[in-house]
Design an enzyme around this catalytic site. Structure first.
Site, PDB file in Angstrom:
ATOM      1  N   ARG A   1      13.831   3.616  41.090  1.00 25.70           N
ATOM      2  CA  ARG A   1      13.930   2.300  41.757  1.00 25.70           C
ATOM      3  C   ARG A   1      12.575   1.611  41.685  1.00 25.70           C
ATOM      4  O   ARG A   1      11.597   2.117  42.234  1.00 25.70           O
ATOM      5  CB  ARG A   1      14.339   2.497  43.209  1.00 25.70           C
ATOM      6  CG  ARG A   1      14.483   1.214  44.031  1.00 25.70           C
ATOM      7  CD  ARG A   1      14.769   1.557  45.495  1.00 25.70           C
ATOM      8  NE  ARG A   1      15.937   2.415  45.641  1.00 25.70           N
ATOM      9  CZ  ARG A   1      16.239   3.090  46.757  1.00 25.70           C
ATOM     10  NH1 ARG A   1      15.438   3.010  47.809  1.00 25.70           N
ATOM     11  NH2 ARG A   1      17.321   3.843  46.806  1.00 25.70           N
TER      12      ARG A   1
ATOM     13  N   HIS B   1      12.070   7.013  45.434  1.00 22.73           N
ATOM     14  CA  HIS B   1      12.782   6.654  44.211  1.00 22.73           C
ATOM     15  C   HIS B   1      11.841   6.037  43.172  1.00 22.73           C
ATOM     16  O   HIS B   1      12.058   6.189  41.972  1.00 22.73           O
ATOM     17  CB  HIS B   1      13.893   5.656  44.516  1.00 22.73           C
ATOM     18  CG  HIS B   1      15.124   6.258  45.108  1.00 22.73           C
ATOM     19  ND1 HIS B   1      16.151   6.780  44.350  1.00 22.73           N
ATOM     20  CD2 HIS B   1      15.506   6.406  46.402  1.00 22.73           C
ATOM     21  CE1 HIS B   1      17.117   7.218  45.152  1.00 22.73           C
ATOM     22  NE2 HIS B   1      16.751   7.002  46.402  1.00 22.73           N
TER      23      HIS B   1
ATOM     24  N   ASP C   1      20.161   9.319  44.201  1.00 23.77           N
ATOM     25  CA  ASP C   1      21.245   9.240  45.182  1.00 23.77           C
ATOM     26  C   ASP C   1      22.539   9.526  44.425  1.00 23.77           C
ATOM     27  O   ASP C   1      22.829   8.860  43.417  1.00 23.77           O
ATOM     28  CB  ASP C   1      21.332   7.842  45.802  1.00 23.77           C
ATOM     29  CG  ASP C   1      20.130   7.501  46.667  1.00 23.77           C
ATOM     30  OD1 ASP C   1      19.416   8.434  47.075  1.00 23.77           O
ATOM     31  OD2 ASP C   1      19.916   6.306  46.922  1.00 23.77           O
TER      32      ASP C   1
ATOM     33  N   GLU D   1      20.081  11.839  54.860  1.00 25.39           N
ATOM     34  CA  GLU D   1      20.998  11.197  53.911  1.00 25.39           C
ATOM     35  C   GLU D   1      21.634  12.258  53.024  1.00 25.39           C
ATOM     36  O   GLU D   1      20.953  12.846  52.184  1.00 25.39           O
ATOM     37  CB  GLU D   1      20.253  10.163  53.054  1.00 25.39           C
ATOM     38  CG  GLU D   1      19.646   9.020  53.854  1.00 25.39           C
ATOM     39  CD  GLU D   1      18.844   8.064  52.981  1.00 25.39           C
ATOM     40  OE1 GLU D   1      18.617   8.364  51.791  1.00 25.39           O
ATOM     41  OE2 GLU D   1      18.442   7.002  53.501  1.00 25.39           O
TER      42      GLU D   1
ATOM     43  N   HIS E   1      20.852  11.941  49.100  1.00 24.29           N
ATOM     44  CA  HIS E   1      19.481  11.728  48.626  1.00 24.29           C
ATOM     45  C   HIS E   1      18.786  13.050  48.294  1.00 24.29           C
ATOM     46  O   HIS E   1      18.604  13.897  49.170  1.00 24.29           O
ATOM     47  CB  HIS E   1      18.714  10.975  49.723  1.00 24.29           C
ATOM     48  CG  HIS E   1      17.291  10.650  49.428  1.00 24.29           C
ATOM     49  ND1 HIS E   1      16.827   9.358  49.354  1.00 24.29           N
ATOM     50  CD2 HIS E   1      16.211  11.440  49.214  1.00 24.29           C
ATOM     51  CE1 HIS E   1      15.532   9.371  49.111  1.00 24.29           C
ATOM     52  NE2 HIS E   1      15.140  10.624  49.022  1.00 24.29           N
TER      53      HIS E   1
END
Length: 269
Positions: free
Chosen positions: A106, A151, A158, A240, A243
């Site tokens: 990301r 990320h 994810d 999460e 993740h």
């Protein structure tokens, strides 16, 4: 007069050439993008069987629009992380499952987009699905949004698990009625993954991987994903279920900002 005219024409030509060169250089600088290191790869070049559902390329995410930096629906990772996912996929395929990734590398500009959105308390277009019980003013304090993301270091992913054969799912249409991400699976937005108890990016404590309220098949599905990946070097973020970060990270302290596109990795390996 002839010599003067020639001199003037020469001067004008020289100035035009200089202006063109300066403009071209400025355009080149403006178009220059950060580059991916040589050991970043497109996941599909390592394993084409892993399903890719890149949510931030679409408007179906907690912001409600495509996120900055996502130019193609593509999973990019460091090679060690991608190869570890390939090993996990090989194990799951034997059991009748496939991995499905929602987000991989990301860029920092995407994280900056999240931060701008989180500070705009009036923009709550996607609240009903992604953070129905969380006041938007609490997103930073509660840890749902931060100015940096693992990320961006390239080894975090994810993902979820899909039972094969994978069923098709209908596309998201902006403006459609939203259902809370923790609603029963047959009520929330359709996803062809196994039931994990919540949807992806659900800002709720029910997303904590080992939340005691999540039991039965939902807990077993979370443990299938967690156990498969942890045996291959991934570490789960306890808040999460989706993740995971591959360890050791090749770039534990570097947050990259090259765009998510095939051009960032093509021809570099």
């Amino acid at each position: 007069m002839t010599r003067l005219s020639t001199a003037v024409r020469a001067l004008v030509t020289a100035l035009a050439t200089l202006l063109a060169a300066t403009t071209a250089a400025g355009t080149a600088r403006a178009g220059t993008e950060p580059e991916a290191p040589d050991d970043f790869v497109a996941l599909r070049d390592v394993d084409r069987t892993i399903i890719e559902d890149m949510r931030y390329f679409t408007p179906h995410n907690f912001v409600g629009e495509r996120i900055d930096g996502y130019r193609q629906p593509l999973c990019i990772l460091t090679r060690p992380a991608a190869e570890a996912l390939h090993k996990a996929q090989t194990k799951l395929l034997r059991q009748g499952y496939s991995l499905k990734v929602y987000d991989c590398y990301r860029p920092q500009r995407a994280v900056d987009h999240f931060v701008r959105w989180a500070k705009d308390l009036d923009d709550q277009a996607m609240k009903a699905e992604f953070y129905p019980d969380v006041d938007k003013s609490r997103l930073f304090a509660d840890g749902y949004i931060a100015e940096k993301s693992g990320h961006s270091r390239g080894s975090t992913v994810d993902l979820t698990v899909v039972r094969l054969p994978a069923k098709p799912t209908r596309p998201y249409h902006p403006g459609q009625p939203l259902v809370p991400c923790y609603a029963p699976q047959d009520e929330r937005f359709p996803d062809n993954s196994v039931d994990m108890g919540t949807g992806y990016d659900c800002f709720d404590t029910l997303s904590h991987t080992l939340d005691p309220r999540v039991q039965g098949e939902q807990r077993a599905n979370r443990l299938l994903l967690k156990g498969t990946l942890e045996n291959l070097g991934f570490v789960n973020l306890t808040e999460e279920w989706w993740h995971f970060t591959f360890k050791p990270e090749p770039y534990p302290d570097t947050f990259f900002d090259f765009p998510v596109s095939a051009g960032s990795v093509t021809g570099r390996h």
